[in-house]
Design a protein around this motif. Sequence first.
Motif, PDB file in Angstrom:
ATOM      1  N   THR A   1     -31.310   7.166 -18.139  1.00 38.90           N
ATOM      2  CA  THR A   1     -32.223   6.918 -17.840  1.00 38.90           C
ATOM      3  C   THR A   1     -33.847   7.331 -17.894  1.00 38.90           C
ATOM      4  OG1 THR A   1     -30.984   4.757 -16.547  1.00 38.90           O
ATOM      5  CG2 THR A   1     -32.956   4.717 -16.414  1.00 38.90           C
ATOM      6  N   LEU A   2     -33.237   8.263 -16.501  1.00 40.60           N
ATOM      7  CA  LEU A   2     -34.664   8.439 -16.484  1.00 40.60           C
ATOM      8  C   LEU A   2     -35.350   9.858 -17.437  1.00 40.60           C
ATOM      9  CD1 LEU A   2     -33.445  10.948 -12.970  1.00 40.60           C
ATOM     10  CD2 LEU A   2     -34.901   8.142 -12.877  1.00 40.60           C
TER      11      LEU A   2
ATOM     12  N   LEU B   1     -34.924  16.643 -18.211  1.00 43.77           N
ATOM     13  CA  LEU B   1     -35.237  14.804 -18.381  1.00 43.77           C
ATOM     14  C   LEU B   1     -36.757  14.537 -18.509  1.00 43.77           C
ATOM     15  CD1 LEU B   1     -32.441  14.301 -14.814  1.00 43.77           C
ATOM     16  CD2 LEU B   1     -32.221  14.239 -17.797  1.00 43.77           C
ATOM     17  N   GLY B   2     -37.862  15.347 -18.247  1.00 44.13           N
ATOM     18  CA  GLY B   2     -38.697  14.023 -18.151  1.00 44.13           C
ATOM     19  C   GLY B   2     -39.419  14.249 -17.059  1.00 44.13           C
ATOM     20  N   ILE B   3     -38.956  14.455 -15.597  1.00 48.45           N
ATOM     21  CA  ILE B   3     -39.020  14.312 -14.537  1.00 48.45           C
ATOM     22  C   ILE B   3     -40.385  15.176 -13.594  1.00 48.45           C
ATOM     23  CG2 ILE B   3     -38.722  13.615 -12.016  1.00 48.45           C
ATOM     24  CD1 ILE B   3     -35.707  13.717 -13.245  1.00 48.45           C
ATOM     25  N   ARG B   4     -41.600  14.250 -13.377  1.00 50.66           N
ATOM     26  CA  ARG B   4     -42.469  15.211 -13.832  1.00 50.66           C
ATOM     27  C   ARG B   4     -43.151  15.717 -12.134  1.00 50.66           C
ATOM     28  NH1 ARG B   4     -47.324  11.360 -16.296  1.00 50.66           N
ATOM     29  NH2 ARG B   4     -45.864  11.589 -18.746  1.00 50.66           N
ATOM     30  N   GLN B   5     -42.529  15.337 -11.201  1.00 50.35           N
ATOM     31  CA  GLN B   5     -43.027  15.219  -9.819  1.00 50.35           C
ATOM     32  C   GLN B   5     -41.818  15.967  -8.591  1.00 50.35           C
ATOM     33  OE1 GLN B   5     -44.560  12.783 -10.561  1.00 50.35           O
ATOM     34  NE2 GLN B   5     -46.143  14.351 -11.129  1.00 50.35           N
ATOM     35  N   LEU B   6     -40.803  16.412  -7.908  1.00 52.83           N
ATOM     36  CA  LEU B   6     -39.918  16.951  -7.084  1.00 52.83           C
ATOM     37  C   LEU B   6     -40.497  17.205  -5.857  1.00 52.83           C
ATOM     38  CD1 LEU B   6     -36.835  17.525  -6.920  1.00 52.83           C
ATOM     39  CD2 LEU B   6     -37.425  20.348  -7.940  1.00 52.83           C
TER      40      LEU B   6
ATOM     41  N   ILE C   1     -29.054  -0.415 -19.290  1.00 53.50           N
ATOM     42  CA  ILE C   1     -29.913   0.473 -20.360  1.00 53.50           C
ATOM     43  C   ILE C   1     -28.953   1.144 -20.744  1.00 53.50           C
ATOM     44  CG2 ILE C   1     -31.545   2.352 -19.324  1.00 53.50           C
ATOM     45  CD1 ILE C   1     -32.037  -0.231 -18.059  1.00 53.50           C
ATOM     46  N   ASP C   2     -29.762   1.005 -22.210  1.00 52.43           N
ATOM     47  CA  ASP C   2     -28.730   1.669 -23.216  1.00 52.43           C
ATOM     48  C   ASP C   2     -29.978   2.866 -23.461  1.00 52.43           C
ATOM     49  OD1 ASP C   2     -28.685   2.308 -25.810  1.00 52.43           O
ATOM     50  OD2 ASP C   2     -28.488   0.686 -26.825  1.00 52.43           O
ATOM     51  N   VAL C   3     -28.445   4.713 -23.231  1.00 52.56           N
ATOM     52  CA  VAL C   3     -29.023   5.483 -23.151  1.00 52.56           C
ATOM     53  C   VAL C   3     -28.426   6.230 -24.465  1.00 52.56           C
ATOM     54  CG1 VAL C   3     -29.793   5.222 -20.602  1.00 52.56           C
ATOM     55  CG2 VAL C   3     -27.179   6.385 -21.954  1.00 52.56           C
ATOM     56  N   HIS C   4     -28.553   5.494 -25.332  1.00 51.43           N
ATOM     57  CA  HIS C   4     -27.866   6.707 -26.688  1.00 51.43           C
ATOM     58  C   HIS C   4     -28.468   7.490 -26.864  1.00 51.43           C
ATOM     59  CE1 HIS C   4     -29.424   3.844 -29.693  1.00 51.43           C
ATOM     60  NE2 HIS C   4     -29.559   4.531 -30.518  1.00 51.43           N
TER      61      HIS C   4
ATOM     62  N   TYR D   1     -24.555   3.190 -21.996  1.00 49.97           N
ATOM     63  CA  TYR D   1     -25.110   2.853 -20.722  1.00 49.97           C
ATOM     64  C   TYR D   1     -25.064   3.049 -19.515  1.00 49.97           C
ATOM     65  CZ  TYR D   1     -25.540  -0.469 -25.536  1.00 49.97           C
ATOM     66  OH  TYR D   1     -25.533  -1.336 -26.739  1.00 49.97           O
ATOM     67  N   GLU D   2     -26.109   2.917 -19.164  1.00 52.51           N
ATOM     68  CA  GLU D   2     -26.237   3.468 -17.437  1.00 52.51           C
ATOM     69  C   GLU D   2     -26.310   1.886 -16.467  1.00 52.51           C
ATOM     70  OE1 GLU D   2     -27.007   8.182 -17.834  1.00 52.51           O
ATOM     71  OE2 GLU D   2     -28.745   6.447 -17.200  1.00 52.51           O
ATOM     72  N   TYR D   3     -25.854   1.768 -15.516  1.00 53.25           N
ATOM     73  CA  TYR D   3     -26.255  -0.273 -14.911  1.00 53.25           C
ATOM     74  C   TYR D   3     -26.347   0.194 -13.189  1.00 53.25           C
ATOM     75  CZ  TYR D   3     -22.443  -0.561 -18.168  1.00 53.25           C
ATOM     76  OH  TYR D   3     -21.444  -0.874 -19.494  1.00 53.25           O
TER      77      TYR D   3
END
Length: 242
Positions: A29-30, A80-85, A177-180, A217-219
């Motif tokens: 999802t992320l 994953l494309g996460i910009r801030q941590l 969420i469809d994450v395939h 999928y993730e829920y």
Amino acid sequence: MNKPQNTPSKKLLAVFAHPDDESFICGGTLAKYASEQVDITLVSATRGEMGRRMGNPPYLNRETMAAAREIELRNACDSLGIRQLQFLDIRDKTVEFVDEDSLTSRIAAIIQEIDPDVVLTFHEKLGGHPDHCAIGKATTAAFEKTGQRGSLYFITFGDVMERPERYGYARKDVVKIDVHAHLDAKLAAFRDHRCQTEIDEWVWLPDQEAKARFGNYEYFLKADRAFTVLNQHDLFGRRIEI
């Protein structure tokens, strides 16, 4: 001729307990939303220094674990494309013992600064690990404290929310969420958390074999059941009050 208006980026804030929560539970999802240019901030309460897995064969110890897992998390964020941590610098396995009001206030300040459209965290009772439940409880309280305009969702494990009735929820409370299309990124993030996954042989199989272990999928559970999501396949879907 009028110049096109720049559309503000959607923003997602994920508040979890440990490095790897983001990848193992909702990495698809992320990655999906990052690919859609959603600005994602991840907050990790701890650096996971009390993790039982120390590599295979073991190459970490309690002194080196935190630094190694921080590096692994930063690599997973890139995958994953996460910009801030951000880290809250709480010791692993002690989140439940932190002063609740203080922790809530810290998270509320982050929410106010970022002003996210979507907040993700753990359910305070269904989170499993005590750290998960504690950070979920504090984030939920912080969200309510700020009167946040966005939507709060609880992450869930695997496909258990295909049957939400077992947990006191209805299908209308679940966003699926469809994450395939984003399993490559999810697998890369799994592998970035090397010390935690080296013992799992399936993670290191050829890519197609490894990805076959993931669901498509993730829920996510709505924190507020008093609204209906018009698109139950999008965390940013328009909502209406019931």
